[in-house]
Design an enzyme around this catalytic site. Structure first.
Site, PDB file in Angstrom:
ATOM      1  N   CYS A   1      11.189 -36.219 -15.181  1.00  0.00           N
ATOM      2  CA  CYS A   1      10.094 -36.211 -16.152  1.00  0.00           C
ATOM      3  C   CYS A   1      10.485 -36.937 -17.449  1.00  0.00           C
ATOM      4  O   CYS A   1      10.855 -38.091 -17.436  1.00  0.00           O
ATOM      5  CB  CYS A   1       9.627 -34.783 -16.405  1.00  0.00           C
ATOM      6  SG  CYS A   1       7.945 -34.657 -17.078  1.00  0.00           S
TER       7      CYS A   1
ATOM      8  N   GLU B   1       8.467 -33.071  -9.436  1.00  0.00           N
ATOM      9  CA  GLU B   1       9.227 -32.144 -10.276  1.00  0.00           C
ATOM     10  C   GLU B   1       8.703 -30.728 -10.061  1.00  0.00           C
ATOM     11  O   GLU B   1       7.494 -30.489  -9.997  1.00  0.00           O
ATOM     12  CB  GLU B   1       9.060 -32.522 -11.760  1.00  0.00           C
ATOM     13  CG  GLU B   1       9.714 -31.533 -12.716  1.00  0.00           C
ATOM     14  CD  GLU B   1       9.396 -31.811 -14.177  1.00  0.00           C
ATOM     15  OE1 GLU B   1      10.174 -31.369 -15.041  1.00  0.00           O
ATOM     16  OE2 GLU B   1       8.372 -32.469 -14.474  1.00  0.00           O
TER      17      GLU B   1
ATOM     18  N   LYS C   1      18.017 -30.745 -14.898  1.00  0.00           N
ATOM     19  CA  LYS C   1      17.415 -31.420 -16.047  1.00  0.00           C
ATOM     20  C   LYS C   1      18.232 -31.134 -17.302  1.00  0.00           C
ATOM     21  O   LYS C   1      18.454 -29.977 -17.662  1.00  0.00           O
ATOM     22  CB  LYS C   1      15.972 -30.932 -16.215  1.00  0.00           C
ATOM     23  CG  LYS C   1      15.105 -31.762 -17.140  1.00  0.00           C
ATOM     24  CD  LYS C   1      13.655 -31.275 -17.063  1.00  0.00           C
ATOM     25  CE  LYS C   1      12.711 -32.171 -17.824  1.00  0.00           C
ATOM     26  NZ  LYS C   1      11.301 -31.722 -17.690  1.00  0.00           N
TER      27      LYS C   1
END
Length: 492
Positions: free
Chosen positions: A209, A45, A171
């Site tokens: 994540c 990430e 995200k």
């Protein structure tokens, strides 16, 4: 090798000093992966652009600093421009992937009005990644910080050696204070993509994540009939591996997780070098110019020449020492009795209480005058006067100014390392559809590559007794949909 066997790989590199250096490192890793005959490579990430671990950009509620704004500017400059649009957080979708958007030609530049070439968008990062994948033959999936329309997104790109970029994730829910600098991506970007390697169809998608802690995000990926689940992350805790094993069992898919391993050196951080990695109120940020003193009860007081408040003038002869609470309130401290006495800035910044001792408060045994009773500060910075307790000998013989506890510094488990510890330990791993750890976790290794050969028919074998997005989900009773996302399952 079986006809359905594919080699999966990952690594735990940390972001380099500049974005061009990070991309150069990515190319080296891809070439090494190619030499090991790795077919699909996942990188962490925010690998390109950097994960801003420990950075606050000078922000507290109701206040910003000029230094923090400069820090944000540098972080924005290190983000990459892929030539996409905002598009309600989804970007331009197929138009961007197929390069049908108008070019970036600007009147007055060296571009002419007759050359609005559709392939000339962004800063060239997309073209570099596609070239690396094409030259190495490795299908690359990497995290990056993408900028567009004045905002930044934590994104992931899928780079095919033959077709170039075939998809991009943004995200959907930045975690905690990540929301300060990253915009929310659209759930429409959760759409899975497909590739074929040696006749094996692979349906892959990424959750970034702590999106992996969102059950509905996971279900949205399972529902698309994926057999490869990608989890680039910044979570280096031991508990992360158990989540990855759960995901593999839930989805009956292979899982690759990748996280940066950031070593404990001043030059190696998880964000580009121009960005500070320390909080001005963290004890770690001023450790080199501090001394400490242990009192008779084992409490540690740190003495520093640095002013603890970033908002107060550093040189002002009439200003009393102060500190900031966790809520950002400044509290003036009593003046030292003697002009030469050092200023106490923290009573909890260096030693961690043992399990047998109470850690919710800090006892003040230093009294500025013999008439003042001993007091205690709780975690909210409130002072509580204690009764019937005499000050220690050390306190009466050498009076010192009293100080409430400094804002708490995150522990190693929360991602902030003390001196000598890895800033992030990594933990990249590869998991089977039955929850078996096939490779990794890759702890404290930012140079190696881990890989394993897998048979994608194991995904179908696992669905004999569990198909989370099929009949096992009781889709005759439960209805699942995601706004803007096509959940049509991809073919096998």
């Amino acid at each position: 090798m079986s006809p359905t066997t594919i080699r999966l790989g990952t690594a735990s590199p940390s972001t380099q000093a500049t974005t061009p250096e990070t991309i150069a490192q990515l190319e080296q890793i891809a070439r090494r992966a190619a030499s090991k005959k790795i077919d699909i490579l996942l990188l962490p990430e925010a690998y390109i652009g950097g994960y801003p671990r420990g950075t606050h950009f000078g922000c507290v509620i109701g206040s910003r600093t000029a230094e923090g704004r400069e820090e944000y500017l540098r972080y924005f400059q290190n983000a990459v421009d892929l030539g996409d649009t905002v598009g309600d957080g989804a970007g331009a979708g197929e138009a961007w992937i197929k390069r049908t958007l108008p070019g970036d030609a600007v009147l007055g530049s060296n571009e002419t009005r007759k050359e609005p070439a559709a392939n000339k968008r962004g800063d060239g990062t997309r073209e570099q990644l596609e070239r690396i994948a094409r030259e190495t033959g490795v299908f690359i999936v990497t995290g990056l910080i993408e900028k567009t329309g004045g905002s930044m997104y934590c994104s992931v790109v899928y780079v095919c050696p033959k077709q170039g970029i075939i998809g991009k994730r943004r995200k959907v829910m930045p975690t905690g204070t990540e929301r300060l600098v990253w915009a929310q991506g659209s759930p429409a970007t959760l759409r899975a993509v497909s590739t074929t390697i040696r006749g094996v169809r692979i349906n892959l998608a990424a959750a970034i994540c702590w999106e992996n802690y969102m059950p509905l995000v996971r279900q949205s990926l399972y529902s698309q009939n994926i057999n490869l689940y990608l989890a680039p992350t910044a979570d280096g805790r031991d508990t992360w591996l158990s989540l990855m094993r759960t995901v593999a069992i839930e989805g009956r898919c292979f899982v690759i997780s990748s996280n940066m391993a950031v070593p404990p050196t001043s030059s190696s951080t998880s964000i580009p070098q121009a960005i500070s990695n320390g909080h001005p109120n963290d004890s770690s940020a001023i450790l080199t110019e501090e001394t400490d003193h242990d009192d008779d009860d084992g409490n540690t007081t740190i003495f520093s020449d640095h002013h603890p408040s970033p908002f107060a003038p550093k040189h002002h002869s009439n200003r009393r020492a102060s500190c900031l609470t966790t809520e950002g309130f400044e509290i003036a401290l009593p003046r030292p009795k003697s002009p030469g006495a050092p200023t106490a800035t923290s009573t909890t910044g260096r030693n961690t209480p043992s399990p047998t001792r109470t850690s919710s408060s800090t006892v003040n045994t230093f009294t500025p005058s013999s008439k003042r009773r001993t007091s205690v500060f709780d975690e909210d910075g409130n002072e509580i006067v204690l009764c019937c307790k005499k000050p220690s000998h050390a306190a009466t013989s050498q009076p010192q100014p009293m100080a409430p506890p400094a804002p708490r510094v995150a522990s190693r488990r929360e991602g902030i390392a003390s001196s000598g510890e890895w800033v992030c330990k990594g933990g990249s791993s590869i998991i089977s559809p039955f929850g078996e750890v096939l490779s990794g976790p890759q702890w404290e290794d930012n140079t190696g590559i881990i890989y394993t050969d897998v048979d994608f028919e194991d995904c179908i074998r696992g669905r004999l007794d569990l198909d989370t997005a099929g009949s096992y989900s009781r889709n005759d009773s439960f209805e699942f949909r995601v706004k803007g996302l096509d959940l049509s399952p991809l073919p096998y």
